[in-house]
Design a protein around this motif. Structure first.
Motif, PDB file in Angstrom:
ATOM      1  N   ASN A  57      21.499  52.864  54.443  1.00  0.00           N
ATOM      2  CA  ASN A  57      21.095  51.595  53.825  1.00  0.00           C
ATOM      3  C   ASN A  57      20.673  50.565  54.880  1.00  0.00           C
ATOM      4  OD1 ASN A  57      20.539  50.081  51.539  1.00  0.00           O
ATOM      5  ND2 ASN A  57      22.571  49.140  51.495  1.00  0.00           N
ATOM      6  N   LEU A  58      19.940  51.039  55.874  1.00  0.00           N
ATOM      7  CA  LEU A  58      19.417  50.175  56.943  1.00  0.00           C
ATOM      8  C   LEU A  58      17.889  50.159  56.879  1.00  0.00           C
ATOM      9  CD1 LEU A  58      21.697  51.392  59.893  1.00  0.00           C
ATOM     10  CD2 LEU A  58      21.908  49.262  58.615  1.00  0.00           C
ATOM     11  N   PRO A  59      17.250  49.098  57.357  1.00  0.00           N
ATOM     12  CA  PRO A  59      17.819  47.837  57.875  1.00  0.00           C
ATOM     13  C   PRO A  59      18.345  46.955  56.748  1.00  0.00           C
ATOM     14  CG  PRO A  59      15.442  47.709  57.787  1.00  0.00           C
ATOM     15  CD  PRO A  59      15.777  49.117  57.389  1.00  0.00           C
ATOM     16  N   SER A  60      18.791  45.756  57.098  1.00  0.00           N
ATOM     17  CA  SER A  60      19.331  44.834  56.095  1.00  0.00           C
ATOM     18  C   SER A  60      18.294  44.568  55.015  1.00  0.00           C
ATOM     19  CB  SER A  60      19.743  43.511  56.756  1.00  0.00           C
ATOM     20  OG  SER A  60      20.738  43.734  57.729  1.00  0.00           O
ATOM     21  N   LYS A  61      18.779  44.442  53.805  1.00  0.00           N
ATOM     22  CA  LYS A  61      17.896  44.304  52.650  1.00  0.00           C
ATOM     23  C   LYS A  61      17.292  42.902  52.553  1.00  0.00           C
ATOM     24  CE  LYS A  61      17.898  45.152  47.662  1.00  0.00           C
ATOM     25  NZ  LYS A  61      17.355  43.859  47.281  1.00  0.00           N
ATOM     26  N   TYR A  62      15.994  42.847  52.299  1.00  0.00           N
ATOM     27  CA  TYR A  62      15.306  41.587  52.045  1.00  0.00           C
ATOM     28  C   TYR A  62      15.281  41.307  50.537  1.00  0.00           C
ATOM     29  CZ  TYR A  62      13.602  41.807  56.877  1.00  0.00           C
ATOM     30  OH  TYR A  62      13.513  41.865  58.240  1.00  0.00           O
ATOM     31  N   HIS A  63      15.051  40.065  50.175  1.00  0.00           N
ATOM     32  CA  HIS A  63      15.091  39.672  48.759  1.00  0.00           C
ATOM     33  C   HIS A  63      13.972  40.316  47.949  1.00  0.00           C
ATOM     34  CE1 HIS A  63      11.566  36.956  48.896  1.00  0.00           C
ATOM     35  NE2 HIS A  63      11.945  36.747  50.154  1.00  0.00           N
ATOM     36  N   TRP A  64      12.856  40.662  48.605  1.00  0.00           N
ATOM     37  CA  TRP A  64      11.707  41.208  47.879  1.00  0.00           C
ATOM     38  C   TRP A  64      11.818  42.727  47.655  1.00  0.00           C
ATOM     39  CZ3 TRP A  64       9.712  44.894  50.978  1.00  0.00           C
ATOM     40  CH2 TRP A  64       9.856  44.748  52.367  1.00  0.00           C
ATOM     41  N   GLU A  65      12.791  43.367  48.284  1.00  0.00           N
ATOM     42  CA  GLU A  65      12.911  44.820  48.163  1.00  0.00           C
ATOM     43  C   GLU A  65      13.521  45.206  46.810  1.00  0.00           C
ATOM     44  OE1 GLU A  65      13.808  47.145  51.989  1.00  0.00           O
ATOM     45  OE2 GLU A  65      14.848  45.236  52.329  1.00  0.00           O
ATOM     46  N   PRO A  66      13.152  46.367  46.286  1.00  0.00           N
ATOM     47  CA  PRO A  66      13.715  46.805  44.997  1.00  0.00           C
ATOM     48  C   PRO A  66      15.212  47.059  45.113  1.00  0.00           C
ATOM     49  CG  PRO A  66      12.414  48.562  45.996  1.00  0.00           C
ATOM     50  CD  PRO A  66      12.172  47.333  46.832  1.00  0.00           C
ATOM     51  N   GLU A  67      15.926  46.857  44.019  1.00  0.00           N
ATOM     52  CA  GLU A  67      17.369  47.057  44.013  1.00  0.00           C
ATOM     53  C   GLU A  67      17.736  48.510  44.329  1.00  0.00           C
ATOM     54  OE1 GLU A  67      19.831  44.891  43.741  1.00  0.00           O
ATOM     55  OE2 GLU A  67      18.394  43.243  43.674  1.00  0.00           O
ATOM     56  N   ASN A  68      16.912  49.432  43.886  1.00  0.00           N
ATOM     57  CA  ASN A  68      17.206  50.856  44.098  1.00  0.00           C
ATOM     58  C   ASN A  68      16.448  51.393  45.304  1.00  0.00           C
ATOM     59  OD1 ASN A  68      14.693  50.593  42.897  1.00  0.00           O
ATOM     60  ND2 ASN A  68      14.870  52.502  41.748  1.00  0.00           N
ATOM     61  N   ARG A  69      16.373  50.631  46.360  1.00  0.00           N
ATOM     62  CA  ARG A  69      15.547  51.022  47.500  1.00  0.00           C
ATOM     63  C   ARG A  69      16.042  52.323  48.141  1.00  0.00           C
ATOM     64  NH1 ARG A  69      16.537  47.701  53.083  1.00  0.00           N
ATOM     65  NH2 ARG A  69      18.748  48.178  53.360  1.00  0.00           N
ATOM     66  N   SER A  70      17.368  52.550  48.169  1.00  0.00           N
ATOM     67  CA  SER A  70      17.893  53.791  48.748  1.00  0.00           C
ATOM     68  C   SER A  70      17.448  55.007  47.936  1.00  0.00           C
ATOM     69  CB  SER A  70      19.419  53.739  48.815  1.00  0.00           C
ATOM     70  OG  SER A  70      19.852  52.752  49.723  1.00  0.00           O
ATOM     71  N   GLN A  71      17.470  54.869  46.614  1.00  0.00           N
ATOM     72  CA  GLN A  71      17.027  55.963  45.754  1.00  0.00           C
ATOM     73  C   GLN A  71      15.553  56.260  45.977  1.00  0.00           C
ATOM     74  OE1 GLN A  71      18.597  58.110  43.849  1.00  0.00           O
ATOM     75  NE2 GLN A  71      16.642  59.086  43.346  1.00  0.00           N
ATOM     76  N   LYS A  72      14.767  55.205  46.107  1.00  0.00           N
ATOM     77  CA  LYS A  72      13.333  55.393  46.376  1.00  0.00           C
ATOM     78  C   LYS A  72      13.123  56.059  47.727  1.00  0.00           C
ATOM     79  CE  LYS A  72      11.326  51.763  43.481  1.00  0.00           C
ATOM     80  NZ  LYS A  72      10.466  52.682  42.704  1.00  0.00           N
ATOM     81  N   ALA A  73      13.961  55.713  48.711  1.00  0.00           N
ATOM     82  CA  ALA A  73      13.853  56.348  50.026  1.00  0.00           C
ATOM     83  C   ALA A  73      14.091  57.849  49.920  1.00  0.00           C
ATOM     84  CB  ALA A  73      14.850  55.716  50.992  1.00  0.00           C
ATOM     85  N   TRP A  74      15.087  58.250  49.123  1.00  0.00           N
ATOM     86  CA  TRP A  74      15.326  59.674  48.921  1.00  0.00           C
ATOM     87  C   TRP A  74      14.131  60.337  48.246  1.00  0.00           C
ATOM     88  CZ3 TRP A  74      18.630  62.262  51.522  1.00  0.00           C
ATOM     89  CH2 TRP A  74      19.853  61.712  51.911  1.00  0.00           C
ATOM     90  N   GLU A  75      13.511  59.646  47.310  1.00  0.00           N
ATOM     91  CA  GLU A  75      12.328  60.201  46.651  1.00  0.00           C
ATOM     92  C   GLU A  75      11.190  60.388  47.641  1.00  0.00           C
ATOM     93  OE1 GLU A  75      11.170  58.143  43.096  1.00  0.00           O
ATOM     94  OE2 GLU A  75      13.238  57.886  42.440  1.00  0.00           O
ATOM     95  N   HIS A  76      10.982  59.397  48.531  1.00  0.00           N
ATOM     96  CA  HIS A  76       9.947  59.531  49.560  1.00  0.00           C
ATOM     97  C   HIS A  76      10.211  60.752  50.431  1.00  0.00           C
ATOM     98  CE1 HIS A  76       7.484  55.983  48.994  1.00  0.00           C
ATOM     99  NE2 HIS A  76       8.557  55.207  48.921  1.00  0.00           N
ATOM    100  N   LEU A  77      11.467  60.966  50.804  1.00  0.00           N
ATOM    101  CA  LEU A  77      11.809  62.091  51.670  1.00  0.00           C
ATOM    102  C   LEU A  77      11.618  63.428  50.948  1.00  0.00           C
ATOM    103  CD1 LEU A  77      15.012  60.583  53.318  1.00  0.00           C
ATOM    104  CD2 LEU A  77      12.877  61.121  54.513  1.00  0.00           C
ATOM    105  N   SER A  78      12.014  63.491  49.676  1.00  0.00           N
ATOM    106  CA  SER A  78      11.835  64.725  48.910  1.00  0.00           C
ATOM    107  C   SER A  78      10.366  65.085  48.791  1.00  0.00           C
ATOM    108  CB  SER A  78      12.458  64.583  47.518  1.00  0.00           C
ATOM    109  OG  SER A  78      13.862  64.457  47.597  1.00  0.00           O
ATOM    110  N   LEU A  79       9.541  64.092  48.466  1.00  0.00           N
ATOM    111  CA  LEU A  79       8.114  64.359  48.334  1.00  0.00           C
ATOM    112  C   LEU A  79       7.471  64.682  49.676  1.00  0.00           C
ATOM    113  CD1 LEU A  79       8.545  63.275  45.441  1.00  0.00           C
ATOM    114  CD2 LEU A  79       6.226  62.391  45.595  1.00  0.00           C
TER     115      LEU A  79
END
Length: 487
Positions: A57-79
């Motif tokens: 869960n790095l770097p620190s989250k900005y206000h404009w980032e989606p709440e589920n950013r970690s889940q989206k990161a996993w999706e990017h890696l899977s694809l």
């Protein structure tokens, strides 16, 4: 990555996942470090960016980032690993063509889209030793060889192991519609029984060849079971109204089901298919808007509601004093029929009859607005012509008609199946059922009438429910008003 069959042979097609593309565009415009990584020749920096976000869960989250950013990161890696799936499968296939390359890809994608296994694999990844794509290829090569050695994931295992829900969704996404979906599912049920008995549980089947090819006798036997069972009450309506199937037809259905499952294998995909996630979010927004619009009501709906309200209020005012008191005691104070009967010094049966008389009077008042006896005949005829094979189960009247059809005698069900399901004319039906043509026409007319009566009965039930709610609300308001005036 999808498998395309449109050019006469199977080939790989690559598709952009729009919701992930939008996520990349968001970071490109809002995150300077990410924008810089996009301009680098090596993709390893981008890979590490998503790895840090997914795992730590790095770097620190900005206000404009989606709440589920970690889940989206996993999706990017899977694809990102989809290409590694293709490379690993191709390499293994060149070494061993015992299986088709699509099955090798299937083994690889099962691993990449398994959340637990994929995260465990990435937890062991050391970026100082090799790029991620090379590391994943080696892991997948081993996995494919292990899985492919014993035909563990043959296409027939895939067909037998998937649930009805998964197969249904795969068929719909592949473009198969009702009534075929229900017929495919029903056919699969009997194919599984025959295949498991003849091939899986057969002592002659050698270890390592458990999921062998079925033969024509297996499909023929499954078709015989299908045709025998489709006339029973347990069979779905779409199956019961269809023709008998041959072994060749059933084999074609099973091959189509396998192709659909291979294109959208749910065991290797997220809960919502990546291919349709963007569309789903749009549909959800559209559905919400539709519900709000219904809640607000159109002018026509408001007019009908106002007419119904006015007619029912008029009928309540026209009741005699005893009837009004009975309704007040029953709906406002919650008395039961026995208590009301004691107050009026009559039997409980008499109170029940009086309530039924009032209810029928109110039902007839509602009927006067839409006149169901006049339009039901046309409604049933239209349903038989256009919706008999594909009823809409979200429509209460459609559901009532399906239930009514199942309650008809066998001869009437056969008539409907032949005339509206198989589109045979009365002469052909007459020859098939050994009945005179005039008798066939008479029986069809009688069957239509029985269905019309079933619809009217369902409308009665629906209106009764509505009236019960409406009367409870009416007398609740009366009680509240009386209490307010006294206080």
């Amino acid at each position: 990555m999808t498998i395309d069959n449109s050019i006469g042979r199977r080939s790989i097609q690559w598709k952009t996942e729009l919701h992930l593309q939008r996520n990349i565009d968001l970071y490109k415009t809002q995150h300077e470090q990410f924008a810089a990584l996009l301009n680098q020749k090596s993709e390893q920096g981008l890979v590490q960016f998503w790895l840090d976000m997914a795992q730590n869960n790095l770097p620190s989250k900005y206000h404009w980032e989606p709440e589920n950013r970690s889940q989206k990161a996993w999706e990017h890696l899977s694809l990102y690993c989809e290409e590694s799936c293709y490379r690993a499968a191709s390499q293994v296939w060149k070494e061993n063509q015992y299986k088709c390359w699509e099955e090798y890809i299937f083994f690889a994608r099962c691993l990449v889209y398994d959340p637990v296994k994929f995260r465990a694999i990435l937890a062991k990844y050391d970026p100082s030793i090799s790029p991620l794509y090379a590391y994943i290829i080696e892991v997948l090569r081993k996995t494919i060889k292990d899985e492919g050695a014993v035909a563990k994931f043959s296409k027939w295992r895939l067909l037998c192991k998937k649930s009805n829900k998964e197969l249904q969704e795969a068929l719909i996404r592949y473009g198969i519609c009702e009534p075929k979906v229900s017929r495919f599912l029903f056919a699969r049920k009997y194919f599984k029984q025959v295949y498991q008995f003849n091939k899986i549980q057969n002592p002659a089947t050698r270890s390592g060849q458990r999921w062998i090819e079925p033969d024509s006798n297996d499909f023929q036997e499954a078709a015989q079971y299908y045709n025998a069972e489709k006339i029973l009450a347990i069979a779905p309506h779409q199956v019961a109204v269809g023709k008998d199937v041959t072994g060749e037809q059933l084999q074609g259905w099973m091959e189509t089901s396998i192709t659909a499952l291979r294109n959208y294998p749910q065991s290797i995909a997220p809960n919502i298919s990546l291919e349709v996630m963007g569309e789903v979010s749009y549909k959800i927004e559209s559905d919400v808007g539709f519900q709000l619009e219904i809640a607000d009501s159109t002018p026509e709906e408001k007019s009908l509601c106002q007419q119904t309200e006015a007619v029912l209020q008029q009928e309540l005012l026209a009741l005699n004093d005893d009837q009004k008191e009975i309704l007040y005691l029953y709906h406002a104070l919650g008395w039961n029929q026995k208590q009301i009967a004691a107050k009026f010094a009559i039997t409980q049966g008499a109170i029940a009859r009086r309530l039924q008389t009032i209810e029928r009077r109110l039902i007839n008042a509602v009927y006067s607005l839409k006149q169901p006896p006049q339009w039901v005949s046309g409604y049933v005829t239209t349903w038989l012509m256009y919706n008999y094979e594909t009823p809409d189960y979200s429509d209460l009247i459609h559901t009532a008609l399906v239930t009514a059809v199942k309650r008809l005698n066998t001869q009437s069900q056969d008539l409907l199946r032949l005339y509206y399901g198989q589109k045979l004319d009365t002469n052909a039906i007459s020859n098939q059922l050994c009945l005179p043509a005039d008798i066939v026409n008479k029986l069809l007319s009688q069957t239509n009438y029985e269905l019309e009566m079933a619809v009217l009965k369902e409308l009665d039930t629906m209106i009764r429910r509505f009236l019960n709610i409406w009367l409870n609300q009416q007398y609740k308001y009366i009680t509240n008003d009386n209490l307010s005036s006294k206080s």
